[in-house]
Design a protein around this motif. Structure first.
Motif, PDB file in Angstrom:
ATOM      1  N   ARG A 167       0.546   7.836   0.741  1.00  0.00           N
ATOM      2  CA  ARG A 167       1.761   8.612   0.469  1.00  0.00           C
ATOM      3  C   ARG A 167       1.580   9.416  -0.816  1.00  0.00           C
ATOM      4  NH1 ARG A 167       6.225   7.787  -2.632  1.00  0.00           N
ATOM      5  NH2 ARG A 167       5.735   5.616  -3.088  1.00  0.00           N
ATOM      6  N   GLY A 206       9.968  -8.393  -1.955  1.00  0.00           N
ATOM      7  CA  GLY A 206      10.457  -9.773  -1.893  1.00  0.00           C
ATOM      8  C   GLY A 206      10.372 -10.455  -3.246  1.00  0.00           C
ATOM      9  N   MET A 207       9.233 -10.279  -3.914  1.00  0.00           N
ATOM     10  CA  MET A 207       9.040 -10.890  -5.228  1.00  0.00           C
ATOM     11  C   MET A 207      10.017 -10.327  -6.245  1.00  0.00           C
ATOM     12  SD  MET A 207       5.136 -11.413  -6.304  1.00  0.00           S
ATOM     13  CE  MET A 207       4.179 -10.255  -5.436  1.00  0.00           C
ATOM     14  N   ASN A 208      10.409  -9.075  -6.035  1.00  0.00           N
ATOM     15  CA  ASN A 208      11.301  -8.435  -7.000  1.00  0.00           C
ATOM     16  C   ASN A 208      12.774  -8.532  -6.615  1.00  0.00           C
ATOM     17  OD1 ASN A 208       9.400  -7.645  -8.956  1.00  0.00           O
ATOM     18  ND2 ASN A 208       8.744  -5.933  -7.688  1.00  0.00           N
ATOM     19  N   TYR A 212       7.640   8.550   6.077  1.00  0.00           N
ATOM     20  CA  TYR A 212       7.119   9.458   5.054  1.00  0.00           C
ATOM     21  C   TYR A 212       7.598  10.895   5.301  1.00  0.00           C
ATOM     22  CZ  TYR A 212       3.983   5.829   3.171  1.00  0.00           C
ATOM     23  OH  TYR A 212       3.456   4.697   2.587  1.00  0.00           O
ATOM     24  N   ARG A 271       3.234   7.904   9.314  1.00  0.00           N
ATOM     25  CA  ARG A 271       4.380   7.033   9.614  1.00  0.00           C
ATOM     26  C   ARG A 271       5.691   7.793   9.403  1.00  0.00           C
ATOM     27  NH1 ARG A 271       5.089   2.148   5.429  1.00  0.00           N
ATOM     28  NH2 ARG A 271       6.775   1.847   6.891  1.00  0.00           N
ATOM     29  N   PRO A 316       3.733  -0.619 -12.477  1.00  0.00           N
ATOM     30  CA  PRO A 316       3.215  -0.504 -11.113  1.00  0.00           C
ATOM     31  C   PRO A 316       2.980   0.968 -10.773  1.00  0.00           C
ATOM     32  CG  PRO A 316       5.568  -1.020 -11.091  1.00  0.00           C
ATOM     33  CD  PRO A 316       5.125  -1.086 -12.516  1.00  0.00           C
ATOM     34  N   ILE A 359      -0.729  -0.657  -7.184  1.00  0.00           N
ATOM     35  CA  ILE A 359      -0.401  -1.942  -7.814  1.00  0.00           C
ATOM     36  C   ILE A 359       1.099  -2.182  -7.756  1.00  0.00           C
ATOM     37  CG2 ILE A 359      -0.623  -3.406  -9.868  1.00  0.00           C
ATOM     38  CD1 ILE A 359      -2.906  -1.861 -10.780  1.00  0.00           C
ATOM     39  N   SER A 360       1.452  -3.354  -7.294  1.00  0.00           N
ATOM     40  CA  SER A 360       2.874  -3.692  -7.233  1.00  0.00           C
ATOM     41  C   SER A 360       3.063  -5.160  -7.596  1.00  0.00           C
ATOM     42  CB  SER A 360       3.420  -3.433  -5.830  1.00  0.00           C
ATOM     43  OG  SER A 360       2.793  -4.292  -4.903  1.00  0.00           O
ATOM     44  N   THR A 371       0.828  -1.205   0.000  1.00  0.00           N
ATOM     45  CA  THR A 371       0.000   0.000   0.000  1.00  0.00           C
ATOM     46  C   THR A 371       0.867   1.261   0.000  1.00  0.00           C
ATOM     47  OG1 THR A 371      -1.452  -1.260   1.454  1.00  0.00           O
ATOM     48  CG2 THR A 371      -2.033   1.042   1.080  1.00  0.00           C
ATOM     49  N   PHE A 372       0.629   2.132  -0.978  1.00  0.00           N
ATOM     50  CA  PHE A 372       1.363   3.404  -0.987  1.00  0.00           C
ATOM     51  C   PHE A 372       0.516   4.539  -1.526  1.00  0.00           C
ATOM     52  CE2 PHE A 372       2.444   2.569  -5.499  1.00  0.00           C
ATOM     53  CZ  PHE A 372       2.421   1.175  -5.528  1.00  0.00           C
ATOM     54  N   SER A 382       5.996  -7.429  -1.896  1.00  0.00           N
ATOM     55  CA  SER A 382       6.243  -6.930  -3.254  1.00  0.00           C
ATOM     56  C   SER A 382       7.734  -6.804  -3.531  1.00  0.00           C
ATOM     57  CB  SER A 382       5.552  -5.573  -3.463  1.00  0.00           C
ATOM     58  OG  SER A 382       4.200  -5.684  -3.159  1.00  0.00           O
ATOM     59  N   CYS A 404       7.457  -3.268   5.023  1.00  0.00           N
ATOM     60  CA  CYS A 404       7.077  -2.307   3.991  1.00  0.00           C
ATOM     61  C   CYS A 404       7.486  -0.847   4.246  1.00  0.00           C
ATOM     62  CB  CYS A 404       5.567  -2.356   3.813  1.00  0.00           C
ATOM     63  SG  CYS A 404       5.011  -1.513   2.341  1.00  0.00           S
ATOM     64  N   LEU A 405       8.173  -0.265   3.267  1.00  0.00           N
ATOM     65  CA  LEU A 405       8.572   1.142   3.357  1.00  0.00           C
ATOM     66  C   LEU A 405       7.627   2.048   2.566  1.00  0.00           C
ATOM     67  CD1 LEU A 405      12.447   0.725   2.933  1.00  0.00           C
ATOM     68  CD2 LEU A 405      11.297   1.512   4.994  1.00  0.00           C
ATOM     69  N   GLY A 406       6.604   1.453   1.943  1.00  0.00           N
ATOM     70  CA  GLY A 406       5.607   2.257   1.226  1.00  0.00           C
ATOM     71  C   GLY A 406       6.035   2.695  -0.163  1.00  0.00           C
ATOM     72  N   HIS A 407       6.962   1.968  -0.758  1.00  0.00           N
ATOM     73  CA  HIS A 407       7.363   2.255  -2.143  1.00  0.00           C
ATOM     74  C   HIS A 407       7.296   0.978  -2.973  1.00  0.00           C
ATOM     75  CE1 HIS A 407       9.025   6.410  -1.705  1.00  0.00           C
ATOM     76  NE2 HIS A 407       8.944   6.048  -0.439  1.00  0.00           N
ATOM     77  N   CYS A 408       6.217   0.221  -2.748  1.00  0.00           N
ATOM     78  CA  CYS A 408       6.104  -1.151  -3.266  1.00  0.00           C
ATOM     79  C   CYS A 408       6.124  -1.226  -4.783  1.00  0.00           C
ATOM     80  CB  CYS A 408       4.829  -1.779  -2.740  1.00  0.00           C
ATOM     81  SG  CYS A 408       4.404  -1.211  -1.102  1.00  0.00           S
ATOM     82  N   GLY A 409       5.768  -0.140  -5.454  1.00  0.00           N
ATOM     83  CA  GLY A 409       5.737  -0.157  -6.906  1.00  0.00           C
ATOM     84  C   GLY A 409       7.120  -0.062  -7.511  1.00  0.00           C
ATOM     85  N   GLU A 410       8.097   0.276  -6.683  1.00  0.00           N
ATOM     86  CA  GLU A 410       9.446   0.528  -7.206  1.00  0.00           C
ATOM     87  C   GLU A 410      10.487  -0.396  -6.585  1.00  0.00           C
ATOM     88  OE1 GLU A 410       9.018   4.326  -5.595  1.00  0.00           O
ATOM     89  OE2 GLU A 410       7.178   4.386  -6.733  1.00  0.00           O
TER      90      GLU A 410
END
Lengths: 403, 135
Positions: free
Chosen positions: A82, B66-68, A116, A113, A237, A230-231, A78-79, B64, B97-103
């Motif tokens: 942010r 982890g998969m990457n 951020y 958090r 993503p 989406i990730s 989840t982001f 996420s 999670c650091l909240g940048h899962c898309g990257e």
């Protein structure tokens, strides 16, 4: 399927924002505004999907109401909060102000958090920039507004509203037994409303367009749009905005996120963060809305869509989740503390090649007990992903060589 | 109402950890028993009761990232630190999670985010920190 930029459009045009919707709200009565929120059918965007107006009605006509904005976004995958904070802080702040006015809440806490950093800096600056707006607000209500930013320090459980309240009070942030619910006895025993960042960011739109207009967006039972993160193994993503019911989960992944990377095949989708049930590739041709996801046995959750391709080891995903809950449980209630430890222990045994057939049943049983007896959302949902993996990936479970 | 957590975060940021002396001061100021305060501090992963090195590297190990390939990045970082004997300068932590899962895979060094990590990229970044080009 196309992205519906409803919230995003407002976020993108929020530079030097003049808080028009807040000014509009101040010219109306609280009851009228609450009526608009009710008509909009807005549901909480943090994960549980509780109707916002219904939550707010619990504190109607109460004194000393506290509003807490939950920006302790920590659910893996989840982001989107942010994204809101970094790209349209003033719209979020406007949502906070309108909500506090409707709730008659003069004490406002915005909990973000600690990771951020950019979001916190932007919020600090925006509160200063909006000084005139605050003055106008205080003049209107003939009282002072106390707004405080609280920085998290790394504890997933603080996303639970009762743990969050303990954290702000300066206590060890463990969950509380409900009831009493925060709306009765929350921060410092005052009636307290806790709302997610995205939920509050929807409020200016409801005021701008009216509850009825707002409720025309979306599906029958899910109103508005959802910001999804989406990730995983997709080409593009990121954070997308989806109008509920405007397409399927499959289209979200293939049209918006560009499908699976490296010409691989889709294997699974976790639709709402690791507290929601996994869906197999043949289960995602369903409309993206609360009711369809629930019908499929899963949930919109926080809107964190995690996509896995054929190369991803499903046992690894299960272990990743169990490891997460084992380390993030607050350790106060026995089922969550011990249940998560046991599930993680059993999965590790399986990974080490020492698994037994009976472990699968044991994992399901332990998860069930934790779901039914844990005192907060963390424990109640901790086993969801792992048990759904065991249920749905029977073929692969066979390969785990259980004795 | 003064927020204890904000004060603890501030001490952590300026001192690098929360010393016993600071704990005593804070426990008096907020009228909390020292034992309870210790329980609060140690609950949070971003607060430390021992001095920390100059740099804290956090590597996201959630699903996420982890998969990457976060596991490989962890290994690369640990090897680099070991090979160059940088243990006193860098603290390496695997975090959620650091909240940048898309990257992903994502790491942070003193809270600055570095995304889409590869072995080569991460070694370069560490080298720049080691040589003082990045701070």
């Amino acid at each position: 399927m196309k992205e519906r930029k409803y919230i995003k459009e407002l976020l993108e045009n929020s530079e030097n924002y003049e808080y028009k919707n807040f000014k509009k709200a101040l010219s109306k009565k609280r009851g009228e505004l609450l009526e608009e929120i009710k008509k909009s059918n807005l549901r909480g965007r943090g994960g549980a999907g509780f109707p916002t107006a219904k939550k707010w009605e619990f504190v109607e006509n109460k004194e000393n109401v506290v509003l807490i904005c939950n920006g302790d976004e920590g659910e893996p995958g989840t982001f989107k909060d942010r994204y809101i904070l970094e790209n349209g802080i003033s719209i979020f702040l406007e949502g906070v102000l309108i909500s506090s006015y409707i709730l008659n809440a003069k004490d406002i806490y915005i909990y973000i958090r600690g990771e951020y950093i950019e979001a916190i800096e932007k919020l600090e600056k925006e509160i200063i920039r909006a000084n005139e707006i605050f003055k106008m607000y205080e003049k209107k209500i003939e009282d002072s507004i106390n707004i405080k930013i609280v920085k998290g320090a790394g504890a997933y459980v603080c996303g639970d509203e009762t743990s969050l309240i303990n954290s702000i009070e300066g206590k060890r942030p463990i969950s509380r037994i409900k009831p009493p619910y925060p709306a009765e006895k929350g921060l410092n025993e005052k009636p307290t409303i806790v709302n997610n960042i995205e939920t509050l960011t929807n409020i200016p739109l409801i005021i701008r367009d009216g509850g009825e207009e707002y409720s025309k967006i979306g599906s029958n039972k899910s109103k508005g749009t959802k910001l999804i993160s989406i990730s995983g193994k997709v080409n593009n993503p990121g954070v997308y905005e989806v109008e509920f019911g405007s397409g399927t989960l499959k289209e979200v992944i293939f049209d918006l996120a560009g499908g699976i990377r490296d010409d691989k095949k889709l294997k699974f989708v976790i639709p709402g963060g690791i507290s929601t049930k996994i869906l197999k590739k043949n289960e995602i041709d369903i409309s993206f809305d609360y009711e369809s996801l629930e019908k499929a046995g899963s949930s919109i959750g926080s809107g964190a869509i995690i996509v896995g391709d054929e190369s991803v080891d499903i046992l690894g995903v299960a272990k990743n989740a169990s490891d997460f809950y084992k380390s993030e449980t607050c350790g106060t209630c026995f089922p969550c503390k011990e249940g998560n430890r046991q599930v993680d222990y059993l999965l590790q045994k399986i990974i080490d090649g020492k698994g037994k057939e009976e472990y699968l049943k044991l994992i399901s049983e332990v998860s069930k007990v934790t779901r039914l007896t844990a005192r907060c959302g963390l424990g109640q949902t901790a086993g969801t992903l792992v048990t759904s993996i065991i249920e749905k990936f029977g073929d692969e479970v066979k390969e785990w060589k259980l004795k | 109402m003064e927020i204890l957590l904000n004060e603890l975060n501030e001490i952590q940021e300026t001192e690098g950890y929360i010393s016993e002396k600071e704990m005593l001061r804070v426990s008096k100021k907020y009228d909390i028993p020292k034992a309870e305060l210790y329980g609060i501090i140690t609950f949070y992963s971003r607060l430390y009761t021992e001095p920390t090195p100059k740099y804290i590297i956090r590597i996201c190990k959630s699903v996420s990232c982890g998969m990457n390939g976060s596991k490989r990045i962890i290994k690369t970082i640990e090897e680099y630190i070991g090979k160059n004997k940088l243990e006193n300068e860098f603290l390496v932590e695997e975090v959620e999670c650091l909240g940048h899962c898309g990257e992903g895979p994502v790491i942070s060094i003193n809270d600055k985010i570095y995304d889409k990590m590869t072995d080569e990229k991460v070694e370069n970044i560490l080298k720049n920190y080691k040589e003082g080009e990045l701070k």
